[in-house]
Scaffold this active site. Structure first.
Site, mmCIF file in Angstrom:
data_model
loop_
_atom_site.group_PDB
_atom_site.id
_atom_site.type_symbol
_atom_site.label_atom_id
_atom_site.label_comp_id
_atom_site.label_asym_id
_atom_site.label_seq_id
_atom_site.Cartn_x
_atom_site.Cartn_y
_atom_site.Cartn_z
ATOM 1 N N GLY A 20 -30.768 14.923 -1.967
ATOM 2 C CA GLY A 20 -30.967 13.158 -2.922
ATOM 3 C C GLY A 20 -31.691 12.169 -1.762
ATOM 4 O O GLY A 20 -31.476 12.398 -0.804
ATOM 5 N N LYS A 21 -31.539 11.332 -2.574
ATOM 6 C CA LYS A 21 -32.333 10.414 -1.940
ATOM 7 C C LYS A 21 -31.521 8.476 -2.166
ATOM 8 O O LYS A 21 -31.333 8.157 -3.563
ATOM 9 C CB LYS A 21 -33.691 9.718 -2.124
ATOM 10 C CG LYS A 21 -34.778 9.448 -1.207
ATOM 11 C CD LYS A 21 -36.216 9.658 -1.634
ATOM 12 C CE LYS A 21 -37.417 9.611 -0.557
ATOM 13 N NZ LYS A 21 -38.222 10.306 -0.857
ATOM 14 N N ALA A 23 -31.985 4.054 -1.612
ATOM 15 C CA ALA A 23 -33.029 3.281 -1.236
ATOM 16 C C ALA A 23 -33.195 2.992 0.229
ATOM 17 O O ALA A 23 -34.578 2.852 1.057
ATOM 18 C CB ALA A 23 -33.023 1.268 -1.478
ATOM 19 N N PHE A 24 -32.606 3.062 1.362
ATOM 20 C CA PHE A 24 -33.013 3.047 2.682
ATOM 21 C C PHE A 24 -32.561 4.481 3.366
ATOM 22 O O PHE A 24 -31.996 4.370 4.427
ATOM 23 C CB PHE A 24 -31.670 2.401 3.370
ATOM 24 C CG PHE A 24 -32.550 0.600 3.158
ATOM 25 C CD1 PHE A 24 -33.851 0.260 3.275
ATOM 26 C CD2 PHE A 24 -31.748 -0.218 2.370
ATOM 27 C CE1 PHE A 24 -34.036 -0.857 2.053
ATOM 28 C CE2 PHE A 24 -31.996 -1.979 2.018
ATOM 29 C CZ PHE A 24 -32.719 -2.022 1.803
ATOM 30 N N VAL A 26 -31.941 9.453 2.699
ATOM 31 C CA VAL A 26 -32.035 10.085 2.341
ATOM 32 C C VAL A 26 -30.883 11.267 2.411
ATOM 33 O O VAL A 26 -30.168 10.892 3.987
ATOM 34 C CB VAL A 26 -33.529 10.848 2.894
ATOM 35 C CG1 VAL A 26 -33.418 10.717 4.257
ATOM 36 C CG2 VAL A 26 -34.044 12.591 2.386
ATOM 37 N N LYS A 42 -26.475 12.470 5.882
ATOM 38 C CA LYS A 42 -27.015 10.748 5.252
ATOM 39 C C LYS A 42 -27.769 10.085 5.819
ATOM 40 O O LYS A 42 -26.699 10.206 6.847
ATOM 41 C CB LYS A 42 -25.666 10.401 4.421
ATOM 42 C CG LYS A 42 -26.651 9.182 3.941
ATOM 43 C CD LYS A 42 -25.144 8.491 3.363
ATOM 44 C CE LYS A 42 -25.539 7.355 2.982
ATOM 45 N NZ LYS A 42 -24.304 6.536 1.594
ATOM 46 N N ASP A 135 -15.662 1.614 -6.464
ATOM 47 C CA ASP A 135 -16.945 2.374 -7.342
ATOM 48 C C ASP A 135 -16.099 3.441 -8.067
ATOM 49 O O ASP A 135 -16.913 4.124 -7.453
ATOM 50 C CB ASP A 135 -17.773 2.329 -6.357
ATOM 51 C CG ASP A 135 -19.017 2.276 -7.539
ATOM 52 O OD1 ASP A 135 -18.634 1.714 -8.699
ATOM 53 O OD2 ASP A 135 -19.929 2.645 -6.886
#
Length: 475
Positions: A20-21, A23-24, A26, A42, A135
């Site tokens: 997965g990816k 913004a800052f 991977v 991560k 969240d």
């Protein structure tokens, strides 16, 4: 954090394919070499992080280290190397809970009860350890493996906060639109009950496949939530037991003080006496609705990812909408965080007031401390020319402002602040200056001003301004 010369991750782990990816960051599969155990790493590019993002990363790692529970994705290691930080988590391979449900041949109220029980177990563990997730949503509910009956795992503690007991405070506007609680939307102090509200939204979706609060217009969505305006429409809710509806009502209670907590919810008959209370009837309509709900979520996520990739926007810049702008709930599965925007805007207004006070007092020393040495400006006194540096302003300070002993009072009207990333801001306002003229008569001057601020070494400096209207020196 560890010293930058550390190579422990590179030495101890072997990296494999991407999972997965962000913004800052991977996420990649990795193996701990000495034991052959699989994990998910991560990998955060710390070179791209602001000071505030660094703090958030440390907060997330600290919180994840506290939590050890079978229904929570566990953090096993946290390693800092040159330019990168590695968070080593459980490798969860079962995908999203909601995607698994729609692939099942049989799904009943009792299955929904078992799902929410595991979610409540994870939330209860968080709350007992003084953590509020903030969240909770389908995207963060994963399955440990693809095996039948695999455990539900709560993931992504990027917005989680630590609280003391039942402390209620304003921790900032954070969460995902459709799952936000009334108290967050009212900007009231909040705490653990926000997670229970989100559990109520999730349970509602688990039973019928669509959310309790929904509107194309985000403002109307928020009005619905604040009013607690949901119902149990026919025919789909007619086959749901009264006990299931009772638990939803207790979770979706507007007053957080009266809302059920995780421990109480786990004792609710619909949860702890599932075999005799929850219906075993297959809910095909729910599965069909949930398929559409999942498809909408995935489409929204894909659109946002494409925008991020192709236009190089940060998620933050996409999601911080100007006041009053309507936003469709097409982005309602996207996390938003607006922790201190208000405070930062107030900071810009305050430093602007300090600068004007220095001008009114004829205090050139105070003025130079607030302004960048290379300050540029357009102002009436310069007759339309762009002025750079301090010498032009020094003349007025030394020959007019400091010699004036007339009382001067300035008011800033309608200040509008635009935050440009972490360390820049622009403010536009009307400046009214009251003074007494040479005959002792009260006068007022008006000018329209825009100032650009830049933060260096934690200190705001004015780098450019544009003023129209009257000159600033009372005559």
């Amino acid at each position: 954090m560890a010293s930058t010369t550390c190579t422990r991750f590179t030495d101890e782990y072997q990296l494999f394919e991407e999972l997965g990816k962000g913004a800052f960051s991977v996420v990649r599969r990795c193996i701990k070499i000495n034991i052959g155990q699989e994990y998910a790493a991560k990998i955060i590019n710390t070179k791209k992080l602001s000071a505030r993002d660094h703090q958030k990363l440390e907060r997330e790692a600290k919180i994840c280290r506290l939590l050890k529970h079978p229904n929570i994705v566990r953090l096993h290691d946290s390693i800092s190397e040159e330019g990168f930080h590695y968070l080593v988590f459980d490798l969860v391979t079962g995908g999203e809970l909601f995607e698994d449900i729609v692939a099942r041949e049989y799904y009943s109220e009792a299955d929904a009860s078992h799902c929410i029980q595991q979610i409540l177990e994870s939330v209860n563990h968080c709350h007992l350890n003084g953590i509020v997730h903030r969240d909770l949503k389908p995207e963060n509910l994963l399955l440990a493996s693809k095996l039948k009956g695999a455990a539900v795992k709560l993931a992504d503690f990027g917005l989680a906060i630590e609280v003391q007991g039942d402390q209620q405070a304003w921790f900032g506007f954070a969460g995902t639109p459709g799952y936000l609680s009334p108290e967050v939307l009212r900007k009231d102090p909040y705490g653990k009950p926000v997670d229970m509200w989100a559990c109520g939204v999730i349970l509602y979706i688990l039973l019928v496949g669509y959310p309790p609060f929904w509107d194309e217009d985000q403002h109307r969505l928020y009005q619905q939530i604040k009013a607690g305006a949901y119902d149990f429409p026919s025919p789909e809710w007619d086959t749901v037991t009264p006990e299931a509806k009772d638990l939803i009502n207790k979770m979706l209670t507007i007053n957080p003080a009266k809302r059920i907590n995780a421990t109480e919810a786990l004792r609710h008959p619909w949860i702890c006496q599932r075999s005799t209370v929850a219906s075993m009837m297959h809910r095909q309509e729910t599965v069909d609705c949930l398929k559409k709900f999942n498809a909408r979520r995935k489409l929204k996520g894909a659109i946002l990812t494409t925008m991020l990739a192709t236009r190089n926007f940060s998620a933050k810049s996409l999601l911080k909408k100007p006041d009053g702008v309507k936003e469709s709930t097409e982005s309602s599965n996207t996390t938003i965080e607006d922790e201190d925007v208000k405070a930062r805007k107030q900071e810009i207004i305050k430093v602007t007031e300090q600068l004007i006070e220095a001008i009114n007092n004829g205090d050139f020393e105070a003025y130079t401390k607030i302004c960048d040495p290379g300050l540029t400006s357009f102002e009436p006194e310069a007759l339309g020319n762009l002025v750079e540096g301090m010498d032009f302003h020094r003349f007025y300070f030394e020959n007019a402002l400091s010699k004036s002993n007339k009382p001067v009072h300035t008011i800033i009207l309608n200040p509008h602040v635009h935050l440009i990333g972490e360390d820049a801001a622009c403010i536009a306002y009307i400046r009214l200056t009251q003074y007494l003229d040479s005959a002792g008569m009260p006068k007022t001057m008006q000018s329209e001003e825009t100032r650009v601020w830049h933060r260096r070494d934690g200190k705001w400096q004015n780098v450019h301004f544009h003023r129209s209207g009257s000159p600033t020196i009372p005559n």
